[in-house]
Design a protein around this motif. Structure first.
Motif, short mmCIF file in Angstrom:
data_model
loop_
_atom_site.label_atom_id
_atom_site.label_comp_id
_atom_site.label_asym_id
_atom_site.label_seq_id
_atom_site.Cartn_x
_atom_site.Cartn_y
_atom_site.Cartn_z
N VAL A 1 0.89 -50.24 -27.95
CA VAL A 1 1.50 -48.93 -27.71
C VAL A 1 1.81 -48.78 -26.23
O VAL A 1 0.97 -49.04 -25.38
N GLN A 2 3.03 -48.34 -25.96
CA GLN A 2 3.43 -48.08 -24.57
C GLN A 2 3.95 -46.67 -24.47
O GLN A 2 4.77 -46.25 -25.28
N VAL A 3 3.46 -45.95 -23.46
CA VAL A 3 3.86 -44.57 -23.22
C VAL A 3 4.47 -44.49 -21.83
O VAL A 3 3.84 -44.91 -20.86
N ALA A 4 5.67 -43.98 -21.72
CA ALA A 4 6.35 -43.94 -20.43
C ALA A 4 6.95 -42.57 -20.20
O ALA A 4 7.82 -42.12 -20.94
N GLU A 5 6.49 -41.90 -19.14
CA GLU A 5 7.02 -40.59 -18.76
C GLU A 5 8.06 -40.77 -17.65
O GLU A 5 7.97 -41.69 -16.85
N SER A 6 8.99 -39.84 -17.60
CA SER A 6 9.99 -39.83 -16.54
C SER A 6 10.50 -38.42 -16.35
O SER A 6 10.22 -37.53 -17.16
N GLY A 7 11.22 -38.22 -15.26
CA GLY A 7 11.86 -36.93 -15.04
C GLY A 7 11.20 -36.05 -14.01
O GLY A 7 11.73 -34.99 -13.67
N GLY A 8 10.05 -36.47 -13.50
CA GLY A 8 9.40 -35.67 -12.48
C GLY A 8 10.14 -35.76 -11.16
O GLY A 8 11.10 -36.53 -11.01
N GLY A 9 9.69 -34.97 -10.20
CA GLY A 9 10.32 -35.01 -8.90
C GLY A 9 9.96 -33.79 -8.08
O GLY A 9 9.06 -33.03 -8.44
N LEU A 10 10.71 -33.60 -7.02
CA LEU A 10 10.51 -32.47 -6.12
C LEU A 10 11.51 -31.38 -6.46
O LEU A 10 12.71 -31.65 -6.58
N ALA A 11 11.01 -30.18 -6.66
CA ALA A 11 11.87 -29.05 -6.97
C ALA A 11 11.48 -27.86 -6.10
O ALA A 11 10.40 -27.85 -5.50
N GLN A 12 12.35 -26.90 -6.05
CA GLN A 12 12.05 -25.66 -5.36
C GLN A 12 11.55 -24.65 -6.37
O GLN A 12 11.84 -24.74 -7.57
N ALA A 13 10.77 -23.69 -5.90
CA ALA A 13 10.31 -22.62 -6.79
C ALA A 13 11.52 -21.97 -7.46
O ALA A 13 12.52 -21.68 -6.80
N GLY A 14 11.41 -21.79 -8.76
CA GLY A 14 12.49 -21.21 -9.52
C GLY A 14 13.42 -22.21 -10.17
O GLY A 14 14.22 -21.85 -11.04
N ASP A 15 13.31 -23.45 -9.75
CA ASP A 15 14.16 -24.51 -10.30
C ASP A 15 13.69 -24.93 -11.69
O ASP A 15 12.63 -24.51 -12.16
N SER A 16 14.48 -25.81 -12.29
CA SER A 16 14.15 -26.37 -13.59
C SER A 16 14.07 -27.89 -13.51
O SER A 16 14.78 -28.51 -12.71
#
Length: 121
Positions: free
Chosen positions: A2-17
């Motif tokens: 089983v392999q689990v891979a997350e992505s999509g994180g990063g630096l955002a400003q308050a209020g961002d999505s």
């Protein structure tokens, strides 16, 4: 394996999505309850959202109304749409899967390495 891979994180400003994605291979995805956890520095890991095999969802109070969890069984994928981010959402976010929902909410059988989300003031 089983392999689990997350992505999509990063630096955002308050209020961002931001939208996090997780792909899980090596198992029959549609048979598993899946969910998202997070852990901020110096804090315990907390479960923030889960979705059952039938599509029922759970949200931790602090993210209710701002985060939306979804799954695509055809793609073996789990998503977390995060809106109105605040600095309190800054953490490492983990995806987890388990055959038993009751076990998932305590951490799950399978977890990934995480993706960092940082929301600046």
């Amino acid at each position: 394996q089983v392999q689990v891979a997350e992505s999509g994180g990063g630096l955002a400003q308050a209020g961002d999505s931001l939208t996090l994605s997780c792909t899980i291979s090596g198992l029959t995805f549609e048979d598993y309850a899946v969910g998202w956890f997070r852990q901020a520095p110096g804090k315990q890991r907390e479960g923030i959202s889960c979705i059952t095999t039938g599509g029922a969802t759970y949200y931790e109070e602090s993210v209710k109304g701002r985060f939306t969890i979804s799954r695509d069984n055809a793609k073996n994928a789990l998503y977390l749409e995060m809106n109105s981010l605040s600095p309190d959402d800054t953490a490492m976010y983990y995806c987890a899967a388990d055959l038993l929902y009751s076990r998932l909410i305590t951490g799950g059988l399978y977890r990934g390495q995480g993706t960092q989300v940082t929301a600046a003031p």
